[in-house]
Design an enzyme around this catalytic site. Sequence first.
Site, short mmCIF file in Angstrom:
data_model
loop_
_atom_site.label_atom_id
_atom_site.label_comp_id
_atom_site.label_asym_id
_atom_site.label_seq_id
_atom_site.Cartn_x
_atom_site.Cartn_y
_atom_site.Cartn_z
N LEU A 204 0.90 -1.12 -0.01
CA LEU A 204 -0.02 0.06 0.14
C LEU A 204 0.93 1.18 0.14
O LEU A 204 1.76 1.44 0.78
CB LEU A 204 -0.81 0.03 1.54
CG LEU A 204 -2.09 -0.63 1.40
CD1 LEU A 204 -2.43 -0.53 3.03
CD2 LEU A 204 -3.21 -0.35 0.44
N HIS A 205 0.75 2.24 -0.99
CA HIS A 205 1.50 3.49 -0.84
C HIS A 205 1.00 4.39 -1.61
O HIS A 205 1.55 5.69 -1.43
CB HIS A 205 3.07 3.13 -1.42
CG HIS A 205 2.96 3.17 -2.91
ND1 HIS A 205 2.58 2.09 -3.69
CD2 HIS A 205 3.34 4.02 -3.84
CE1 HIS A 205 2.68 2.21 -4.99
NE2 HIS A 205 3.13 3.83 -5.11
#
Length: 364
Positions: A204-205
């Site tokens: 997740l980024h």
Amino acid sequence: MIKLKPFFVVGTRPEIVKMAPIIHECERRQIDFFLLHTGQHYSDNMSRLFFRDMDLKDPDMNLNIGSGSHSEQTAKALLGIEKELLKEEPDIVLVQGDTNAVLSAALAAIKLHIPVGHVEAGLRSYDVRMPEEHNRRLTDHVSEFLFAPTKKSADILNGEKVWGKVFVTGNTVIDTLEESIQKIIGRKTVADRLKMKEYALLTLHRAENVDDKTTLAGLVHGLLELDTEIIFPAHPRTVTRLTEFDLIKDIEKGDRIHLVEPTGYLDFLALMKSCSFVLTDSGGIQEEVTAPSINKKVFVLRTSTERPEAVESGHATVVGVNPEVFPQMIKQGIENGFSEMKGHPYGIGDASKRIIDILLEHIE
Ligand code: UD1
């Protein structure tokens, strides 16, 4: 030595991965080139490790621009790239993808009347909250060579009436993966260290997911509802936000999500090869799972994707970010099994060769 002189610009982790096979292709054909790193990614595990895993020589120049606002990053890189272009006088500037480095390099080049080649052109999420959507649109419209990974992306570019020439080449991310897969045989991963046989792999980024407290909390709490052990190599941006929003303690309490340091390319590939399925908001991973040597299911934690080909091939399912909805969709997907995946929409690993063939044909 062949006359063509490309000037490569990279700034972040995915650009290093996707540009590497084109650089290797130049080396194989004895094409002299210049490699500039803007330094947007600077931590060892976001940059140097990737150069090592890709067997890439050090950049000829690193601008060390580091973190900052979008305008700050773009402006610093623009000035630094212009200076090097004036010195090097290349035939073409090659950029890849949709980061701030891409936009800076494209702007610097066109102002000096140097043609731009955009690798991975024609992707669209139609989500204007994403900085990447603006970077890729602007770059596509000033590029002279547009290397579209699929026919769908080429159709988008032709539909938008770009003035450059459009070529369908496949995606170079598959070239890198297929070139690297032999190197991970027998490689021990963090899953071995944690003694985990079955696990899902999570990343997740994206700014629109991790910079908003409600969205990030919803993602963490929804993921904790899954009956799956999860390995989560977290991007530094995400770790900062999880800490700031006090979500680390929920992850630790849940005892299901194993937060680990971001890995290098080969370690990530080994994790992807052995996982049961992938959970991500990354674009590149949606492509990597379709590679002949991977062929895995990915649940996309976003409301849109600029990779519809992976959805059509059955590899990707966009499940959104609503915690009332996405955990159920994932559970349903697991229950149905992953037998529907077919084909390799981003190619089988020959995109870089095609890109260099095209450049030699048109520029020499
Ligand atoms: C950038 C790209 C994104 C790409 C991603 C891959 C843009 C607009 N976004 O997002 O498209 O998918 O790279 O990772 O260009 N940080 C470090 N060390 C580093 C780099 C970053 O600690 O080496 C931290 C810093 O706190 C920084 C934050 O991560 O402020 C965000 O980094 P930044 O490069 O601005 O954006 P990414 O989220 O990595």
